[in-house]
Design a protein around this motif. Structure first.
Motif, PDB file in Angstrom:
ATOM      1  N   MET A 121       0.846  -1.191   0.000  1.00  0.00           N
ATOM      2  CA  MET A 121       0.000   0.000   0.000  1.00  0.00           C
ATOM      3  C   MET A 121       0.883   1.243   0.000  1.00  0.00           C
ATOM      4  O   MET A 121       1.750   1.404   0.864  1.00  0.00           O
ATOM      5  CB  MET A 121      -0.911   0.006   1.235  1.00  0.00           C
ATOM      6  N   GLY A 122       0.684   2.098  -0.974  1.00  0.00           N
ATOM      7  CA  GLY A 122       1.392   3.365  -1.000  1.00  0.00           C
ATOM      8  C   GLY A 122       2.870   3.220  -1.281  1.00  0.00           C
ATOM      9  O   GLY A 122       3.295   2.335  -2.036  1.00  0.00           O
ATOM     10  N   TYR A 123       3.653   4.090  -0.645  1.00  0.00           N
ATOM     11  CA  TYR A 123       5.093   4.136  -0.923  1.00  0.00           C
ATOM     12  C   TYR A 123       5.794   4.767   0.279  1.00  0.00           C
ATOM     13  O   TYR A 123       6.156   5.937   0.265  1.00  0.00           O
ATOM     14  CB  TYR A 123       5.378   4.952  -2.194  1.00  0.00           C
ATOM     15  N   PRO A 124       6.001   3.991   1.346  1.00  0.00           N
ATOM     16  CA  PRO A 124       6.628   4.557   2.552  1.00  0.00           C
ATOM     17  C   PRO A 124       7.982   5.209   2.289  1.00  0.00           C
ATOM     18  O   PRO A 124       8.297   6.229   2.903  1.00  0.00           O
ATOM     19  CB  PRO A 124       6.764   3.336   3.467  1.00  0.00           C
ATOM     20  N   ASP A 125       8.779   4.617   1.403  1.00  0.00           N
ATOM     21  CA  ASP A 125      10.128   5.132   1.182  1.00  0.00           C
ATOM     22  C   ASP A 125      10.485   5.315  -0.291  1.00  0.00           C
ATOM     23  O   ASP A 125      11.599   5.737  -0.600  1.00  0.00           O
ATOM     24  CB  ASP A 125      11.161   4.177   1.802  1.00  0.00           C
ATOM     25  N   GLU A 126       9.575   4.996  -1.194  1.00  0.00           N
ATOM     26  CA  GLU A 126       9.944   4.888  -2.601  1.00  0.00           C
ATOM     27  C   GLU A 126       9.644   6.103  -3.458  1.00  0.00           C
ATOM     28  O   GLU A 126       9.969   6.126  -4.640  1.00  0.00           O
ATOM     29  CB  GLU A 126       9.242   3.671  -3.220  1.00  0.00           C
ATOM     30  N   ILE A 127       9.013   7.146  -2.892  1.00  0.00           N
ATOM     31  CA  ILE A 127       8.530   8.238  -3.730  1.00  0.00           C
ATOM     32  C   ILE A 127       9.648   8.890  -4.530  1.00  0.00           C
ATOM     33  O   ILE A 127       9.473   9.225  -5.709  1.00  0.00           O
ATOM     34  CB  ILE A 127       7.763   9.288  -2.879  1.00  0.00           C
ATOM     35  N   PHE A 128      10.824   9.057  -3.955  1.00  0.00           N
ATOM     36  CA  PHE A 128      11.919   9.649  -4.708  1.00  0.00           C
ATOM     37  C   PHE A 128      12.980   8.630  -5.099  1.00  0.00           C
ATOM     38  O   PHE A 128      13.879   8.943  -5.886  1.00  0.00           O
ATOM     39  CB  PHE A 128      12.530  10.816  -3.941  1.00  0.00           C
ATOM     40  N   GLU A 129      12.880   7.408  -4.569  1.00  0.00           N
ATOM     41  CA  GLU A 129      13.710   6.317  -5.081  1.00  0.00           C
ATOM     42  C   GLU A 129      13.393   6.081  -6.553  1.00  0.00           C
ATOM     43  O   GLU A 129      14.289   5.910  -7.386  1.00  0.00           O
ATOM     44  CB  GLU A 129      13.459   5.030  -4.284  1.00  0.00           C
ATOM     45  N   VAL A 130      12.106   6.111  -6.878  1.00  0.00           N
ATOM     46  CA  VAL A 130      11.707   5.828  -8.255  1.00  0.00           C
ATOM     47  C   VAL A 130      12.037   6.993  -9.184  1.00  0.00           C
ATOM     48  O   VAL A 130      12.153   6.813 -10.393  1.00  0.00           O
ATOM     49  CB  VAL A 130      10.202   5.482  -8.318  1.00  0.00           C
TER      50      VAL A 130
END
Length: 334
Positions: free
Chosen positions: A280-289
């Motif tokens: 669910m969502g993106y705890p840590d990935e928003i700027f990883e991607v």
């Protein structure tokens, strides 16, 4: 400035509101593109998520137009993507006080790498607007704990399934197959890097997976050697098919929304020691991607099926909510 809002059950309007005032720790972003998400259609159908009007849009990319005096590392003219989850006034476009289907978006307490990130100027804004949904896909992939030797099947070649395909391959996964019912979607999956595709409308999926990934170890015959089954489709048949095909120790990752309860074969889970993991969502990935989008933006560009000008935002919302009419709609701004 203009903002697209839910103003009642099944109703949206473009409303004129004052352009936000920029505080010392804030940044004002001129929105240049914003994707339409399936959740937007839900918010419209139910009449919004808050008392009064609900601003829409949580997949933005834009250009910095004003910077508060206390903000560092961000300048006027920078091209940026935004983390809608950390806004102090509530999640942007998801019940918060602001939405990104608007001429401008105020980023409160702006911190680079937390609330927004700078992207190179050559990345098209409509591609940069994929940052938020691609973070959803990347988190789903990360939840499956893939290793390079894994063999994967992704169910569903919509935006999240395609984003997951790119993510698996960018992590060096040995073989990624994509399964879908629509030929054009499968062609797109091959274009973004899938090693093989399976049209489940006319192919036996389990037999095809055995051809692609070899037989899998199990006390029962007829299992595939696939290590990860990734559900980006949201159809009950996906769960049933995955569990019937899964070998001992396989992983089933679920990122798709299932709107109804799905019967689960716990005997297969138990006897084959299958791991089922949700996402669910993106705890840590928003700027990883973001780094991956910058590196492979031409592949990500293939995910966008339609761009619609904000002047025609009603058409964009209609198009995105009509089954089969579009894969990914992005609203663009001058």
């Amino acid at each position: 400035m203009r903002v697209a809002m839910v103003t009642g059950p099944g109703r949206t309007d473009v409303v004129e509101v004052p352009t936000p005032t920029v505080g010392a720790r804030d940044v004002l972003v001129k929105i240049r593109a914003c994707g339409i998400c399936g959740s937007d259609a839900l918010y419209i159908a139910i009449g919004g998520l808050r008392d009064g009007h609900t601003p829409l849009g949580h997949e933005p990319a834009g250009e910095v137009s004003q910077v508060g005096n206390d903000v560092t590392d961000i300048s006027v003219g920078d091209h940026v993507v935004v983390n809608p989850m950390v806004a102090p006034s509530g999640i942007i476009g998801n019940g918060g006080a602001s939405g990104a289907l608007a001429d401008y978006l105020l980023i409160e307490d702006a911190v680079r790498g937390e609330s927004l990130e700078i992207i190179p100027d050559h990345i098209p804004f409509e591609v940069a607007a994929l940052n938020e949904p691609m973070a959803v896909a990347r988190h789903g992939v990360n939840q499956c704990r893939p290793i390079p030797s894994d063999k994967v099947v992704v169910f569903g070649a919509g935006p999240i399934g395609l984003g997951a395909t790119i993510a698996f391959k960018s992590l060096g996964i040995a073989h990624v197959a994509v399964a879908d019912l629509v030929t054009t979607r499968l062609e797109k999956a091959l274009s973004v890097g899938a090693d093989a595709v399976v049209n489940v409308a006319d192919e036996d999926l389990v037999r095809r997976l055995i051809e692609l990934h070899g037989p899998g170890e199990s006390m029962y015959p007829g299992k595939a050697g696939t290590d990860i089954y990734f559900d980006a489709a949201g159809a009950p048949s996906v769960i049933n098919t995955a569990l019937s095909a899964a070998k001992r120790g396989a992983r089933l990752g679920i990122v798709a929304v299932h709107k109804e309860p799905v019967p689960v074969d716990f005997l297969s889970i138990m006897t084959n020691e299958i791991t089922v993991v949700g996402s669910m969502g993106y705890p840590d990935e928003i700027f990883e991607v973001t780094r991956d989008i910058v590196a492979d933006w031409e592949k990500y560009a293939l995910i966008v099926s339609h761009t619609v000008a904000f002047d025609d935002v009603d058409e964009a919302l209609r198009l995105a909510s009509t089954p089969g009419a579009a894969d990914k709609v992005v609203v663009t701004f001058p």
